[in-house]
Design an enzyme around this catalytic site. Structure first.
Site, short mmCIF file in Angstrom:
data_model
loop_
_atom_site.label_atom_id
_atom_site.label_comp_id
_atom_site.label_asym_id
_atom_site.label_seq_id
_atom_site.Cartn_x
_atom_site.Cartn_y
_atom_site.Cartn_z
N HIS A 72 0.84 -1.20 0.00
CA HIS A 72 0.00 0.00 0.00
C HIS A 72 0.88 1.25 0.00
O HIS A 72 1.68 1.45 0.90
CB HIS A 72 -0.92 0.01 1.22
CG HIS A 72 -2.11 -0.88 1.05
ND1 HIS A 72 -3.24 -0.78 1.82
CD2 HIS A 72 -2.34 -1.90 0.18
CE1 HIS A 72 -4.13 -1.68 1.42
NE2 HIS A 72 -3.59 -2.38 0.44
N TYR A 201 -9.50 5.30 7.43
CA TYR A 201 -9.69 5.60 8.85
C TYR A 201 -10.72 6.72 8.93
O TYR A 201 -10.44 7.83 8.48
CB TYR A 201 -8.39 6.08 9.49
CG TYR A 201 -7.31 5.02 9.60
CD1 TYR A 201 -6.44 4.75 8.55
CD2 TYR A 201 -7.16 4.29 10.78
CE1 TYR A 201 -5.44 3.78 8.67
CE2 TYR A 201 -6.16 3.32 10.91
CZ TYR A 201 -5.32 3.07 9.85
OH TYR A 201 -4.33 2.12 9.97
N PRO A 293 -4.66 0.13 18.59
CA PRO A 293 -4.36 -0.35 17.24
C PRO A 293 -4.44 0.70 16.14
O PRO A 293 -4.06 0.42 15.00
CB PRO A 293 -5.41 -1.45 17.01
CG PRO A 293 -6.50 -1.16 17.96
CD PRO A 293 -5.89 -0.48 19.13
N LYS A 297 0.72 -0.23 14.98
CA LYS A 297 2.12 -0.26 15.43
C LYS A 297 2.50 -1.44 16.32
O LYS A 297 3.69 -1.72 16.49
CB LYS A 297 2.43 1.03 16.22
CG LYS A 297 2.48 2.28 15.38
CD LYS A 297 3.81 2.40 14.64
CE LYS A 297 3.77 3.39 13.53
NZ LYS A 297 3.50 2.81 12.20
N TYR A 385 3.46 6.64 10.13
CA TYR A 385 2.64 5.48 9.74
C TYR A 385 3.51 4.39 9.09
O TYR A 385 3.33 3.20 9.38
CB TYR A 385 1.51 5.91 8.81
CG TYR A 385 0.46 4.84 8.62
CD1 TYR A 385 -0.58 4.69 9.55
CD2 TYR A 385 0.53 3.96 7.55
CE1 TYR A 385 -1.52 3.69 9.40
CE2 TYR A 385 -0.42 2.96 7.39
CZ TYR A 385 -1.44 2.82 8.32
OH TYR A 385 -2.37 1.82 8.17
P1 FAD Z 1 1.79 -11.75 21.59
O1 FAD Z 1 1.33 -11.78 20.18
O2 FAD Z 1 0.77 -11.48 22.64
O3 FAD Z 1 2.50 -13.13 21.88
C1 FAD Z 1 2.84 -13.55 23.18
C2 FAD Z 1 2.88 -15.07 23.22
O4 FAD Z 1 3.27 -15.49 24.53
C3 FAD Z 1 1.53 -15.70 22.94
O5 FAD Z 1 1.64 -16.71 21.99
C4 FAD Z 1 1.09 -16.24 24.30
O6 FAD Z 1 0.26 -17.39 24.19
C5 FAD Z 1 2.43 -16.54 24.96
N1 FAD Z 1 2.38 -16.52 26.42
C6 FAD Z 1 1.69 -15.67 27.23
N2 FAD Z 1 1.90 -15.96 28.49
C7 FAD Z 1 2.73 -17.04 28.53
C8 FAD Z 1 3.30 -17.81 29.57
N3 FAD Z 1 3.01 -17.55 30.85
N4 FAD Z 1 4.10 -18.85 29.25
C9 FAD Z 1 4.38 -19.12 27.95
N5 FAD Z 1 3.87 -18.42 26.91
C10 FAD Z 1 3.06 -17.39 27.21
N6 FAD Z 1 -0.13 -4.51 15.42
C11 FAD Z 1 0.38 -4.00 14.26
O7 FAD Z 1 1.60 -3.85 14.16
N7 FAD Z 1 -0.41 -3.65 13.19
C12 FAD Z 1 -1.76 -3.82 13.25
O8 FAD Z 1 -2.45 -3.55 12.23
C13 FAD Z 1 -2.34 -4.32 14.46
N8 FAD Z 1 -3.67 -4.52 14.57
C14 FAD Z 1 -4.17 -5.11 15.70
C15 FAD Z 1 -5.53 -5.33 15.75
C16 FAD Z 1 -6.08 -5.94 16.88
C17 FAD Z 1 -7.57 -6.17 16.92
C18 FAD Z 1 -5.23 -6.35 17.97
C19 FAD Z 1 -5.81 -7.04 19.19
C20 FAD Z 1 -3.88 -6.13 17.92
C21 FAD Z 1 -3.34 -5.51 16.79
N9 FAD Z 1 -1.97 -5.29 16.69
C22 FAD Z 1 -1.46 -4.69 15.55
C23 FAD Z 1 -1.07 -5.62 17.82
C24 FAD Z 1 -0.29 -6.92 17.63
O9 FAD Z 1 -1.16 -7.97 17.35
C25 FAD Z 1 0.55 -7.22 18.88
O10 FAD Z 1 1.25 -6.07 19.24
C26 FAD Z 1 1.54 -8.37 18.67
O11 FAD Z 1 0.85 -9.60 18.63
C27 FAD Z 1 2.58 -8.42 19.75
O12 FAD Z 1 3.40 -9.54 19.60
P2 FAD Z 1 4.12 -10.21 20.84
O13 FAD Z 1 4.85 -11.38 20.31
O14 FAD Z 1 4.84 -9.18 21.62
O15 FAD Z 1 2.93 -10.67 21.81
C1 PHB Z 2 -6.25 -4.55 10.53
O1 PHB Z 2 -6.40 -4.76 9.31
O2 PHB Z 2 -6.53 -5.42 11.38
C2 PHB Z 2 -5.78 -3.24 11.01
C3 PHB Z 2 -5.33 -2.32 10.06
C4 PHB Z 2 -4.91 -1.06 10.48
C5 PHB Z 2 -4.93 -0.75 11.82
C6 PHB Z 2 -5.34 -1.68 12.76
C7 PHB Z 2 -5.79 -2.93 12.35
O3 PHB Z 2 -4.53 0.48 12.21
#
Ligand code: FAD
Ligand code: PHB
Length: 391
Positions: A72, A201, A293, A297, A385
């Site tokens: 994009h 958005y 979200p 980021k 962004y």
């Molecule tokens: P997590 O993905 O939470 O992974 C942590 C892992 O640790 C999990 O698998 C969990 O099961 C495991 N765990 C937890 N506790 C324990 C334990 N005690 N022992 C062993 N394992 C454990 N981010 C973007 O960059 N762009 C986006 O467009 C975006 N959109 C989003 C939309 C939504 C609706 C949501 C909810 C989030 C969005 N995010 C977005 C955020 C993004 O999904 C998270 O920031 C990302 O998953 C973080 O990764 P992580 O590995 O730090 O944590």
């Molecule tokens: C998504 O597609 O899930 C999404 C896209 C942009 C955002 C957050 C979530 O800022």
């Protein structure tokens, strides 16, 4: 069992770190308390910054992304139904983002981890870090009734916001900053073509809406809702009606309706926990910080953390230098706070807040109109962004 880096959590942070270490010849074991299907099935991020795309390429994990991801070059804002475009590529001198779901990233990471012999232990119960302030940290867990122990040089806490790693840092040494928003995002996934070829958005007086996608045949839409909203009150027809109203009359005719196959509410939160290191324990990703979200980021910040942490561990095991690991927390937090600021600001100008009065609403409208008319404002939005550089 012994390894060099024990990683708690097999989300994007943990698995990318494992791949980065593997590429540098550093031994690591990942401990995950859920199943692979559960982690891969979570519908979350959709937009990848250039640094994330570059990392996937560097690790040789980008074949499917190259085929299926959508580049994009711009994004769109709407104010009460009037749309304007931010040409990110032109405004930033060539940077773009990639639409490729977190689920797809996870699938690529898991598949190649298996091929590369990266060790992941799923369904590890009661994972506990120990001795993180000593030279001999270790992790214990339970599996199928047996107790296990993994000795290591370092522990990487990549276990998300609800994980155990952050809790291993004494409370008096942690400083946390938090803002909980009084609303959430109600999101759906449906196998219908997106309303527009780029994201929209939308700030609307009924609340924020976002038109996003996963592919040319799969759409992701969100509407702002109260955090305690009941999903049962949102049958698909109500959702489609609401999202069309908020996106406005220009976009609504292009919204293709269809049955949703995923519907959930995500709360919005800003959160930072400092420092990101205690002794031989290092936090990365959601374990240390959460952003709303709006700025897309969250996952990208997890990626920049593990790039820095991977470099720091690489230096240590290569040359014995502790400069990288000593600087990790300050270096990561500098980028985290800028993304926190952007995500907070972008949320504040696009959502309806309960305390908003007429003046506050006028300020939002003026701010969006200012962005529409000012190249300087658009450059600021665009460079944040697509992702600020790694420093
Ligand atoms: P997590 O993905 O939470 O992974 C942590 C892992 O640790 C999990 O698998 C969990 O099961 C495991 N765990 C937890 N506790 C324990 C334990 N005690 N022992 C062993 N394992 C454990 N981010 C973007 O960059 N762009 C986006 O467009 C975006 N959109 C989003 C939309 C939504 C609706 C949501 C909810 C989030 C969005 N995010 C977005 C955020 C993004 O999904 C998270 O920031 C990302 O998953 C973080 O990764 P992580 O590995 O730090 O944590
Ligand atoms: C998504 O597609 O899930 C999404 C896209 C942009 C955002 C957050 C979530 O800022």
């Amino acid at each position: 069992m012994r390894t060099q880096v024990a990683i708690i959590g097999a989300g994007p942070a943990g698995l990318l770190l494992a791949h980065l270490l593997h590429a540098q010849g550093v031994d690591a074991v990942v401990l995950e308390n859920r199943t692979r299907d559960y982690v891969e099935g979570r519908v979350r991020a959709g937009v990848l910054e250039q640094i994330t795309v570059n990392l996937m390429e560097k690790l040789g994990l980008n074949q499917r992304m190259r085929r299926e991801g959508l580049v994009h070059t711009g994004t769109n804002l709407a104010i009460d139904g009037e749309i304007f475009r931010i040409d990110m590529e032109e405004l930033t001198g060539g940077s773009t983002v990639m639409v490729y779901g977190q689920q797809e990233v996870m699938r690529d990471l898991f598949e190649s981890a298996a091929e590369r012999g990266i060790k992941i232990i799923f369904e590890a119960k009661d994972v506990q870090p120990h001795g993180v302030e000593t030279a001999r940290p270790y992790i214990t867990w339970r599996q199928e009734g047996a107790e296990h122990r993994l000795d290591c040089d370092f522990i990487a806490g990549c276990d998300g916001y609800h994980g155990v790693a952050r809790g291993a840092i004494p409370a008096h040494l942690l400083k946390t900053y938090e803002r909980v928003y009084p609303f959430g995002w109600l999101g759906i996934l449906a196998d219908v073509p997106p309303a527009n070829h780029e994201l929209i958005y939308a700030n609307h007086e009924r609340g924020f809406a976002l038109a996003s996608m996963r592919s040319s045949t799969r759409s992701r839409y969100y509407v702002q809702c109260p955090v305690d909203e009941n999903l049962d009150d949102w049958p698909d027809e109500r959702f489609w009606d609401e999202v069309c109203l908020r996106l406005g009359p220009e976009v609504a005719p292009h919204v293709v309706r269809g049955p949703s196959f995923e519907k959930s509410i995500a709360p919005l939160r800003s959160f930072v926990s400092e420092p990101m290191r205690f002794g031989r324990l290092f936090l990365a990703g959601d374990a240390a910080h959460i952003v709303p979200p709006t700025g897309a980021k969250g996952m990208n910040l997890a990626v920049s953390d593990v790039i820095m942490l991977g470099e720091a561990f690489g230096d240590y095991f290569d040359s014995g230098s502790t400069a990288g690991i000593d600087h990790y927390s300050a270096r990561a937090l500098a980028r985290v706070w800028k993304a926190e600021r952007f995500s907070w600001w972008f949320t504040s100008i696009t959502h309806q807040f309960p305390e908003m009065d007429g003046f506050a609403r006028k300020m939002q409208v003026a701010e969006l109109n200012y962005i529409r008319g000012s190249r300087a404002a658009q450059v600021t939005l665009a460079e944040n962004y697509v992702g600020l550089p790694l420093q």
